[in-house]
Design a protein around this motif. Structure first.
Motif, PDB file in Angstrom:
ATOM      1  N   PHE A 102       0.836  -1.201   0.000  1.00 42.69           N
ATOM      2  CA  PHE A 102       0.000   0.000   0.000  1.00 42.69           C
ATOM      3  C   PHE A 102       0.867   1.245   0.000  1.00 42.69           C
ATOM      4  N   GLU A 103       0.409   2.205  -0.781  1.00 49.87           N
ATOM      5  CA  GLU A 103       1.091   3.495  -0.848  1.00 49.87           C
ATOM      6  C   GLU A 103       0.062   4.587  -1.073  1.00 49.87           C
ATOM      7  N   GLU A 104       0.463   5.776  -0.858  1.00 49.22           N
ATOM      8  CA  GLU A 104      -0.429   6.916  -1.057  1.00 49.22           C
ATOM      9  C   GLU A 104      -0.620   7.167  -2.550  1.00 49.22           C
ATOM     10  N   ILE A 105      -1.864   7.314  -2.961  1.00 48.65           N
ATOM     11  CA  ILE A 105      -2.210   7.540  -4.371  1.00 48.65           C
ATOM     12  C   ILE A 105      -2.942   8.864  -4.487  1.00 48.65           C
ATOM     13  N   LYS A 106      -2.475   9.713  -5.393  1.00 49.59           N
ATOM     14  CA  LYS A 106      -3.147  10.980  -5.663  1.00 49.59           C
ATOM     15  C   LYS A 106      -4.344  10.716  -6.563  1.00 49.59           C
ATOM     16  N   VAL A 107      -5.504  11.074  -6.097  1.00 48.72           N
ATOM     17  CA  VAL A 107      -6.722  10.817  -6.869  1.00 48.72           C
ATOM     18  C   VAL A 107      -6.702  11.541  -8.212  1.00 48.72           C
ATOM     19  N   PRO A 108      -6.283  12.823  -8.318  1.00 50.41           N
ATOM     20  CA  PRO A 108      -6.225  13.490  -9.646  1.00 50.41           C
ATOM     21  C   PRO A 108      -5.324  12.738 -10.616  1.00 50.41           C
ATOM     22  N   ASP A 109      -4.155  12.275 -10.144  1.00 51.73           N
ATOM     23  CA  ASP A 109      -3.248  11.531 -11.026  1.00 51.73           C
ATOM     24  C   ASP A 109      -3.873  10.215 -11.459  1.00 51.73           C
ATOM     25  N   LEU A 110      -4.569   9.546 -10.543  1.00 47.18           N
ATOM     26  CA  LEU A 110      -5.222   8.284 -10.886  1.00 47.18           C
ATOM     27  C   LEU A 110      -6.290   8.503 -11.952  1.00 47.18           C
ATOM     28  N   PHE A 111      -7.091   9.541 -11.801  1.00 48.80           N
ATOM     29  CA  PHE A 111      -8.147   9.827 -12.777  1.00 48.80           C
ATOM     30  C   PHE A 111      -7.558  10.214 -14.133  1.00 48.80           C
ATOM     31  N   ASP A 112      -6.468  10.994 -14.143  1.00 50.09           N
ATOM     32  CA  ASP A 112      -5.842  11.384 -15.415  1.00 50.09           C
ATOM     33  C   ASP A 112      -5.306  10.166 -16.150  1.00 50.09           C
ATOM     34  N   SER A 113      -4.698   9.227 -15.408  1.00 51.12           N
ATOM     35  CA  SER A 113      -4.164   8.024 -16.045  1.00 51.12           C
ATOM     36  C   SER A 113      -5.285   7.186 -16.656  1.00 51.12           C
ATOM     37  N   ILE A 114      -6.414   7.132 -15.951  1.00 51.67           N
ATOM     38  CA  ILE A 114      -7.557   6.362 -16.473  1.00 51.67           C
ATOM     39  C   ILE A 114      -8.115   7.021 -17.726  1.00 51.67           C
ATOM     40  N   LYS A 115      -8.187   8.357 -17.750  1.00 49.48           N
ATOM     41  CA  LYS A 115      -8.672   9.078 -18.929  1.00 49.48           C
ATOM     42  C   LYS A 115      -7.826   8.753 -20.146  1.00 49.48           C
ATOM     43  N   GLN A 116      -6.505   8.796 -19.958  1.00 51.43           N
ATOM     44  CA  GLN A 116      -5.619   8.524 -21.088  1.00 51.43           C
ATOM     45  C   GLN A 116      -5.765   7.096 -21.583  1.00 51.43           C
ATOM     46  N   THR A 117      -5.937   6.174 -20.671  1.00 56.77           N
ATOM     47  CA  THR A 117      -6.075   4.766 -21.068  1.00 56.77           C
ATOM     48  C   THR A 117      -7.360   4.534 -21.848  1.00 56.77           C
ATOM     49  N   LEU A 118      -8.441   5.220 -21.470  1.00 50.64           N
ATOM     50  CA  LEU A 118      -9.751   4.990 -22.093  1.00 50.64           C
ATOM     51  C   LEU A 118     -10.042   5.944 -23.251  1.00 50.64           C
ATOM     52  N   PHE A 119      -9.092   6.804 -23.584  1.00 51.11           N
ATOM     53  CA  PHE A 119      -9.348   7.800 -24.636  1.00 51.11           C
ATOM     54  C   PHE A 119      -9.703   7.119 -25.953  1.00 51.11           C
ATOM     55  N   VAL A 120      -8.895   6.134 -26.335  1.00 49.22           N
ATOM     56  CA  VAL A 120      -9.147   5.446 -27.610  1.00 49.22           C
ATOM     57  C   VAL A 120     -10.454   4.675 -27.546  1.00 49.22           C
ATOM     58  N   LYS A 121     -10.738   4.090 -26.426  1.00 52.03           N
ATOM     59  CA  LYS A 121     -11.967   3.307 -26.272  1.00 52.03           C
ATOM     60  C   LYS A 121     -13.212   4.165 -26.465  1.00 52.03           C
ATOM     61  N   LEU A 122     -13.135   5.427 -26.010  1.00 52.52           N
ATOM     62  CA  LEU A 122     -14.300   6.311 -26.095  1.00 52.52           C
ATOM     63  C   LEU A 122     -14.388   7.053 -27.428  1.00 52.52           C
ATOM     64  N   GLU A 123     -13.329   6.997 -28.240  1.00 54.34           N
ATOM     65  CA  GLU A 123     -13.308   7.758 -29.494  1.00 54.34           C
ATOM     66  C   GLU A 123     -14.368   7.199 -30.449  1.00 54.34           C
ATOM     67  N   GLY A 124     -15.125   8.099 -31.004  1.00 53.83           N
ATOM     68  CA  GLY A 124     -16.179   7.706 -31.940  1.00 53.83           C
ATOM     69  C   GLY A 124     -17.478   7.312 -31.281  1.00 53.83           C
ATOM     70  N   LYS A 125     -17.577   7.383 -29.962  1.00 58.71           N
ATOM     71  CA  LYS A 125     -18.814   7.044 -29.260  1.00 58.71           C
ATOM     72  C   LYS A 125     -19.335   8.277 -28.541  1.00 58.71           C
ATOM     73  N   ASP A 126     -20.635   8.353 -28.493  1.00 53.76           N
ATOM     74  CA  ASP A 126     -21.277   9.493 -27.841  1.00 53.76           C
ATOM     75  C   ASP A 126     -21.491   9.183 -26.357  1.00 53.76           C
ATOM     76  N   ILE A 127     -20.382   8.945 -25.663  1.00 50.36           N
ATOM     77  CA  ILE A 127     -20.425   8.599 -24.233  1.00 50.36           C
ATOM     78  C   ILE A 127     -19.677   9.669 -23.451  1.00 50.36           C
ATOM     79  N   GLN A 128     -20.345  10.206 -22.450  1.00 52.36           N
ATOM     80  CA  GLN A 128     -19.741  11.220 -21.593  1.00 52.36           C
ATOM     81  C   GLN A 128     -19.167  10.536 -20.347  1.00 52.36           C
ATOM     82  N   LEU A 129     -17.857  10.705 -20.153  1.00 51.24           N
ATOM     83  CA  LEU A 129     -17.180  10.166 -18.987  1.00 51.24           C
ATOM     84  C   LEU A 129     -16.761  11.340 -18.106  1.00 51.24           C
ATOM     85  N   VAL A 130     -17.370  11.438 -16.926  1.00 47.67           N
ATOM     86  CA  VAL A 130     -17.162  12.580 -16.040  1.00 47.67           C
ATOM     87  C   VAL A 130     -16.502  12.092 -14.755  1.00 47.67           C
ATOM     88  N   PHE A 131     -15.465  12.820 -14.322  1.00 45.01           N
ATOM     89  CA  PHE A 131     -14.773  12.523 -13.064  1.00 45.01           C
ATOM     90  C   PHE A 131     -15.018  13.655 -12.072  1.00 45.01           C
TER      91      PHE A 131
END
Length: 486
Positions: free
Chosen positions: A316-345
């Protein structure tokens, strides 16, 4: 055991009870004889004293004693007024007088002790029992021996009757005691008999059998403890059976899961080997083989990930929530491309504690399932908040939702609510099983709520929170909750 207890207790009772009756009977006999002896001694002393005075009086008048013995002793027989009393007088061992009750002494005289004391004996004659007291007269007349007889036959017979009554009563009481003891032992051993019978039934597979509990004594507590033990055994057996069923289901699903790609790979390989193919057909066959091979590779990797999660500890280690959310956004960017899906953090907390790679994989997996559920349009919200002092992350969508039947099985390995769609997406049905294991190693609970057409909510609750500080682990309560559609 009941029979041994009954026989042992009854035997001890009979021994001590009859011994008590015997001791009482002996004491009563001794008391009867003692009273008869005391009376005989008292009467003998009285007659000797009176007779001695009479002898003095006769001699003072110049009358011969020998000729007056009968007349002197006759009144004492009358004075006694007791037909059970007898008198006899000896002079120099010769019987000189006896009344009718002293006839047993004829031919069988008594000699008193030489020390001058009186002798007392018990003698039986003609079915009668006598107390006989013999003693010499005072010094001037010590040539005479007065014998006093007292018939104690009636007293002895009364004692015998009382003794027989006591033993008869003891016999009846023994029977009643034996019956009562048997009833008591039956009542005492009834719970043990029920326990034995219930144990046999449980051993034969009737795991729901329980003892009837009544009262508040030790036996009722024993029955309660037995029932608790039976419930625990039933619970353990149920868990073992469920685990065995799940393992068998896992093996069946795994065999079925790998059969399809292996069949496709073998079929296309055999087709390429035996048929004359154009370059385009050969490339198409190779594409199918590569596609199915990737599916097998995905299954292998996911199974290895499950095994690692079960066997390895989490740092276990300390995790910054903003950094965690940014990493998830980048990972899912391609997955969401071309779809009318709103992903809100949305976030109201800055840090959480755990393994960053595992938590990122957990959230990506859950959000990816939510994207699949939403299709080409939808809305997904990821929140990081704090409620009641506990940290919470939620993922919520408005996708297709799931039925209760699907919802109850979605974390099982190789389970897919929509098998055709999952195969088209390349899924193996292991994603949510991995999610469940990730939450488990983070001391969390994974729960799902969903309604068809209204979306799905998955909640991961960490029952123990971890706070990282100087490479040490301090555990505090916090909750992570995720909303997801599979």
């Amino acid at each position: 055991m009941k029979q041994r207890t009954f026989l042992t207790t009854l035997t001890l009772f009979l021994i001590f009870f009859n011994l008590g009756i015997f001791i009482v009977s002996v004491a009563m006999f001794k008391d009867t004889v003692s009273r008869a002896e005391e009376r005989s001694l008292s009467e003998h002393y009285f007659i000797v004293s009176a007779l001695t005075k009479d002898f003095y009086a006769v001699e003072n008048r110049g009358i011969n004693i020998e000729g007056s013995i009968s007349s002197l002793l006759q009144p004492y027989s009358y004075l006694s007024g007791n037909s059970k009393m007898g008198l006899a007088l000896y002079e120099n061992d010769q019987l000189v007088y006896s009344n009718q009750n002293a006839t047993i002494l004829k031919g069988n005289p008594l000699t008193p002790p030489e020390d001058g004391n009186r002798s007392v004996i018990i003698r039986k004659s003609d079915n009668k029992t006598y107390v006989i007291v013999a003693g010499e007269l005072p010094d001037d007349y010590n040539s005479y021996i007065l014998v006093y007889l007292y018939d104690v036959t009636d007293a002895i017979n009364a004692w015998c009757r009382l003794k027989n009554i006591l033993f008869l009563s003891g016999f009846i009481l023994s029977l009643l005691f034996a019956l009562g003891l048997l009833l008591i032992l039956n009542r005492i051993f009834q719970p043990l008999k029920q326990i034995s019978q219930t144990s046999r039934e449980i051993a034969n597979g009737a795991y729901g059998t329980r003892l009837r509990v009544s009262g508040h004594d030790e036996l009722s507590k024993m029955a309660q403890n037995f029932n608790h033990m039976a419930e625990e055994i039933q619970h353990q057996i149920t868990e073992l059976k469920d685990a065995a069923d799940k393992k068998q289901q896992f093996v069946d699903n795994f065999a079925h899961e790998i059969l399809t790609p292996l069949t496709a790979i073998y079929g296309y390989a055999e087709y390429m080997e035996k048929a004359a193919l154009s370059e385009d057909d050969r490339l198409l066959a190779l594409q199918y083989i590569m596609s199915e091979s990737r599916r097998l590779q995905t299954i292998a990797f996911q199974l290895m990930e499950l095994a690692n999660l079960q066997n390895n500890s989490v740092i276990f280690e300390e995790i910054k929530v903003p950094d965690l959310f940014d990493s998830i956004k980048q990972t899912l960017f391609v997955k969401l491309e071309g779809k009318d899906i709103q992903l809100v953090f949305q976030r109201k907390i800055d840090t959480i504690y755990g393994d960053v790679s595992l938590l990122e994989s957990l959230l990506i997996n859950l959000i990816n399932n939510a994207i699949k559920a939403c299709g080409e349009s939808g809305h997904i919200t990821v929140r990081a908040i704090q409620e009641s002092g506990m940290k919470i992350i939620t993922v919520q969508d408005d996708g297709k939702g799931m039925t209760p039947e699907v919802l109850s099985q979605i974390t099982e390995p190789f389970y897919r609510g929509e098998k055709s769609r999952s195969r088209n997406d390349g899924g193996a049905g292991l994603g949510l099983a991995i999610c469940k294991q990730i939450t488990s190693v983070h001391h969390a609970e994974l729960s799902f709520t969903s309604q068809p057409g209204k979306g799905t909510k998955v909640k991961i609750t960490f029952t123990i929170s971890q706070q990282f500080n100087d490479n040490s682990i301090i555990r505090l309560p916090y909750t992570v909750s995720c909303d997801q559609v599979k």
